[in-house]
Enzyme design. Structure first.
Site: not given
Length: 299
Positions: A29, A78, A118, A141, A166
């Protein structure tokens, strides 16, 4: 870099004209938007998926970096929850892979841009995390991504580590798409209201990466998130309003949605390093969502 990005006299060329970029993880993405943004800025872009560059194979990486000025690492494991049971596999992609890329970039005289997260923080803060705040990941992760940051710093002096959070975009599955789909299927949705962060459009992050490189920002760590903050519940309210859904929405707590990997309660990142480098941070999340929504939701 191997090529100059200085504007010549007369009509200014595109800011990245004459540079060759390799985008690893280009099918993802974010990768799709980085390829588009770099090409629009004048770079000669090579878009590499897993079939073209295996980040866990040092020979594959070294061969791909020949003649490259900038390599952007968008490749990552991810699957946050899966990483809890498969940390070794996640480590190979999120830590060993960046080490190979950084070592090859240094050998080739290329600048490496490494995208991080983050999740390297514990999420216990009550003010935006500074770029130099101590990392304290609480998930597999997060641990593997923190190790990837360390490897890039150790192997490539000319690095830009860009943490984000996000993320959403048109080129893949993301929270806004999921919420809009669920709202079309259900009369009521329940969303956590005790996790706060900065919804960030992949187009904006790609643009920020291009601007950082074009500005020749000093090597270091930067935060690539939208400004402001909101909870998942608050973001969902905006998503449903934009999509025109009248679905009832109820707030809840994280305890109601226990997952294998803990989620940071507070994922707000500060942008002082960007400002110090003369690079404008991404705008307010709500304004950027209004700009992004038509493409992301297909409105």
């Amino acid at each position: 870099m191997n090529a100059s990005t200085d504007a010549s006299a007369g009509a200014a060329p595109a800011p990245l004209s004459g540079t060759r970029w390799l985008v690893v993880g280009a099918a993802g993405m974010l990768g799709q938007d980085v390829v588009a943004a770099a090409a629009a800025a004048g770079a000669d872009v090579v878009a590499a998926g897993r079939a073209q560059v295996d980040v866990t194979d040092p020979a594959s990486v070294a061969a791909a970096l020949v003649g490259v000025d900038v390599v952007v690492n968008c490749a990552a494991w991810t699957a946050v929850d899966d990483a809890e049971a498969r940390e070794g596999e996640a480590f190979a992609v999120n830590a060993v892979g960046p080490a190979h890329l950084a070592r090859a970039a240094a050998a080739a005289g290329a600048r490496i841009v490494h995208v991080s997260t983050d999740y390297v923080f514990d999420g216990a803060a009550d003010a935006p995390y500074a770029e130099d705040a101590p990392v304290a990941p609480r998930s597999a992760y997060g641990r593997t991504k923190a190790a990837g940051e360390w490897a890039v710093r150790a192997e490539a002096p000319d690095h830009l580590i860009v943490r984000t959070a996000w993320l959403y975009g048109a080129g893949g599955g993301c929270f806004p798409k999921t919420m809009a789909r669920l709202a079309a299927e259900r009369d009521r949705l329940t969303v956590v209201d005790d996790q706060v962060g900065q919804p960030t459009w992949t187009v904006d992050l790609a643009d920020l990466i291009v601007r950082l490189v074009a500005a020749r920002a000093p090597a270091g760590t930067y935060h690539g998130t939208a400004s402001g903050q909101v909870s998942w519940y608050g973001f969902t309210r905006q998503i449903l309003a934009t999509a025109g859904h009248a679905t009832a929405l109820e707030p809840t707590t994280s305890e109601a949605f226990v997952r294998p990997a803990p989620r940071p309660a507070y994922s707000v990142l500060g942008h002082d390093a960007l400002r110090a480098a003369g690079v404008e941070p991404i705008g307010d999340w709500a304004e950027r969502w209004k700009a992004a929504a038509p493409a992301v939701l297909g409105l």
